[in-house]
Write a protein that holds these residues in place. Structure first.
Motif, PDB file in Angstrom:
ATOM      1  N   SER A  26       0.802  -1.216   0.000  1.00  0.00           N
ATOM      2  CA  SER A  26       0.000   0.000   0.000  1.00  0.00           C
ATOM      3  C   SER A  26       0.835   1.267   0.000  1.00  0.00           C
ATOM      4  N   SER A  27       2.087   1.158   0.475  1.00  0.00           N
ATOM      5  CA  SER A  27       2.956   2.323   0.604  1.00  0.00           C
ATOM      6  C   SER A  27       3.689   2.593  -0.701  1.00  0.00           C
ATOM      7  N   LEU A  28       3.498   3.787  -1.262  1.00  0.00           N
ATOM      8  CA  LEU A  28       4.145   4.123  -2.525  1.00  0.00           C
ATOM      9  C   LEU A  28       5.657   4.207  -2.378  1.00  0.00           C
ATOM     10  N   THR A  29       6.131   4.734  -1.264  1.00  0.00           N
ATOM     11  CA  THR A  29       7.577   4.837  -1.083  1.00  0.00           C
ATOM     12  C   THR A  29       8.230   3.456  -1.025  1.00  0.00           C
ATOM     13  N   GLU A  30       7.514   2.458  -0.506  1.00  0.00           N
ATOM     14  CA  GLU A  30       8.068   1.115  -0.420  1.00  0.00           C
ATOM     15  C   GLU A  30       8.057   0.395  -1.766  1.00  0.00           C
ATOM     16  N   VAL A  31       7.001   0.582  -2.551  1.00  0.00           N
ATOM     17  CA  VAL A  31       6.905  -0.156  -3.821  1.00  0.00           C
ATOM     18  C   VAL A  31       7.508   0.615  -4.988  1.00  0.00           C
ATOM     19  N   TYR A  32       7.905   1.858  -4.767  1.00  0.00           N
ATOM     20  CA  TYR A  32       8.460   2.687  -5.838  1.00  0.00           C
ATOM     21  C   TYR A  32       9.607   2.007  -6.593  1.00  0.00           C
TER      22      TYR A  32
ATOM     23  N   ALA B  94      -2.917   5.695  -6.413  1.00  0.00           N
ATOM     24  CA  ALA B  94      -4.159   6.057  -7.093  1.00  0.00           C
ATOM     25  C   ALA B  94      -4.204   7.537  -7.473  1.00  0.00           C
ATOM     26  N   PHE B  95      -3.607   8.394  -6.626  1.00  0.00           N
ATOM     27  CA  PHE B  95      -3.538   9.837  -6.916  1.00  0.00           C
ATOM     28  C   PHE B  95      -2.362  10.412  -6.143  1.00  0.00           C
ATOM     29  N   PRO B  96      -1.139  10.231  -6.649  1.00  0.00           N
ATOM     30  CA  PRO B  96       0.059  10.550  -5.867  1.00  0.00           C
ATOM     31  C   PRO B  96       0.617  11.956  -6.057  1.00  0.00           C
ATOM     32  N   TRP B  97       0.020  12.761  -6.931  1.00  0.00           N
ATOM     33  CA  TRP B  97       0.639  14.018  -7.331  1.00  0.00           C
ATOM     34  C   TRP B  97       0.738  15.042  -6.202  1.00  0.00           C
ATOM     35  N   VAL B  98      -0.131  14.977  -5.216  1.00  0.00           N
ATOM     36  CA  VAL B  98      -0.117  15.953  -4.118  1.00  0.00           C
ATOM     37  C   VAL B  98       0.782  15.492  -2.982  1.00  0.00           C
ATOM     38  N   ARG B  99       0.634  14.269  -2.537  1.00  0.00           N
ATOM     39  CA  ARG B  99       1.391  13.776  -1.383  1.00  0.00           C
ATOM     40  C   ARG B  99       2.792  13.311  -1.754  1.00  0.00           C
ATOM     41  N   PHE B 100       2.970  12.834  -2.967  1.00  0.00           N
ATOM     42  CA  PHE B 100       4.263  12.291  -3.391  1.00  0.00           C
ATOM     43  C   PHE B 100       4.684  12.901  -4.728  1.00  0.00           C
ATOM     44  N   PRO B 101       4.851  14.211  -4.785  1.00  0.00           N
ATOM     45  CA  PRO B 101       5.108  14.871  -6.075  1.00  0.00           C
ATOM     46  C   PRO B 101       6.404  14.423  -6.742  1.00  0.00           C
ATOM     47  N   GLU B 102       7.461  14.188  -5.969  1.00  0.00           N
ATOM     48  CA  GLU B 102       8.733  13.793  -6.576  1.00  0.00           C
ATOM     49  C   GLU B 102       8.654  12.399  -7.176  1.00  0.00           C
TER      50      GLU B 102
END
Length: 349
Positions: A88-94, A115-123
């Protein structure tokens, strides 16, 4: 090999045109008439080398061995799309996502934060988007929630309304018969203090409410001041038990979680989620405060595990043949992503 996804897809579809013959030969490895499963990867070394059908427990073999080393399989196997379901964690599966994109394969992932990462994970979003465009592939995060019930469904329903002032979605799930992983994530069986500690550690709670709220607000052009979340246990008033847990009175039956988005102090998005043993009146509710106002209730609610699998499978055609590249959200897909025209009207003029 052609880079045109439509041409590549048509070649793949032509190879498996005679579905009935495959059924008769017990060689069905197709999850959609256009697609064949060509490989499988699992993080568990114990499953390495096992047949995918046996590892998945579907009752028959598929003739596809489960791989443990993703790099070699991604490098040596031709595939249009990788279905990615590891976290579930984008930083882990990146890093996993970047490896797949580097192998020039599109991705449909169940990672909620994708699902919608542009605000919380912009980089991360920017890097994924840039690399996917460089390799000519697409990356999509989706599922039942986020991805449908608490974002895409109300946004599609709002097509029939104007001057929308606010959106409210409520999802109540009875997790009594759901998989044990979900029940643990809901905090079933914990004491109140144990629930609070687990919530603080990120071990309890649904991931994705914030992504849904941000997607809705962005779609309506609302510049929210902030998105706040609350998370609390649903406390048992009497002893309850199911296959996995015995919950004593005063202990947690599950969770109640909310996300609220404000614009100039006014609530424009509210998402309410309850997941608990024996939840009263399970349902999905969508309320659109617009002209005309819209209110819809799905009695019993949409079953999450089966729906997530269906959504991913139904999005495969759109992702495989899309001419878009880069990091996408469900908004960029056709309203009916699995649709492929079969018949065309003839122009007699």
């Amino acid at each position: 090999m052609s880079n045109d996804p439509n041409e590549r897809l048509s070649k793949l579809a032509a190879t498996f045109r005679d579905l009935e013959a495959y059924v008769q030969q017990d060689k069905v490895r197709i999850i959609h008439y256009e697609f064949e499963i060509v490989g499988a990867i699992d993080a568990s070394a114990a499953k390495a080398g096992k047949d995918l059908g046996d590892a998945a427990g579907i009752g028959h073999t598929l003739g596809i061995p489960v791989a443990y080393d993703p790099e070699s399989l991604l490098r040596d196997t031709y595939a249009d799309v990788v279905v990615h379901c590891t976290g579930s964690s984008l930083t882990e599966v990146y890093p996993q996502l970047m490896s797949i994109v580097a192998a020039e394969k599109s991705i449909i992932s169940s990672c909620e934060e994708l699902a919608f990462p542009w605000v919380r994970f912009p980089e991360i979003a920017q890097k994924l988007d840039r690399r996917a465009k460089e390799t000519g592939v697409r990356v999509l995060g989706t599922g039942v929630n986020p991805g449908f019930v608490m974002d895409m469904l109300p946004m599609m329903m709002a097509t029939a309304s104007q001057q929308v002032k606010s959106v409210h979605i409520e999802r109540i799930l009875d997790v009594t018969t759901r998989r044990i992983q979900l029940q643990r994530k809901a905090g079933v069986g914990l004491s109140v203090s144990g629930f609070q500690q687990a919530a603080s550690a990120g071990a309890v709670g649904h991931v994705g409410l914030r992504e849904s709220a941000l997607m809705i607000a962005d779609s309506f052009g609302w510049r929210m001041d902030d998105v706040t979340e609350t998370l609390e246990p649903v406390v048992a008033r009497e002893r309850r038990k199911n296959e996995y847990f015995v919950v004593e009175k005063g202990y947690s039956l599950g969770l109640r979680q909310s996300a609220r988005g404000l614009v100039s102090g006014n609530e424009v998005v509210r998402l309410d989620l309850e997941m608990s043993l024996g939840a009263h009146d399970p349902h999905d509710l969508v309320e659109i405060n617009g002209s005309p106002p819209i209110r819809a209730v799905i009695e019993g609610g949409i079953q999450g595990d089966a729906a997530t699998a269906a959504i991913i499978a139904n999005c495969l055609p759109a992702i495989a043949r899309s001419r878009l590249t880069g990091l996408l959200s469900m908004r960029e897909l056709p309203a009916i992503p699995y649709f492929r025209p079969r018949f065309h009207q003839q122009n007699d003029g």
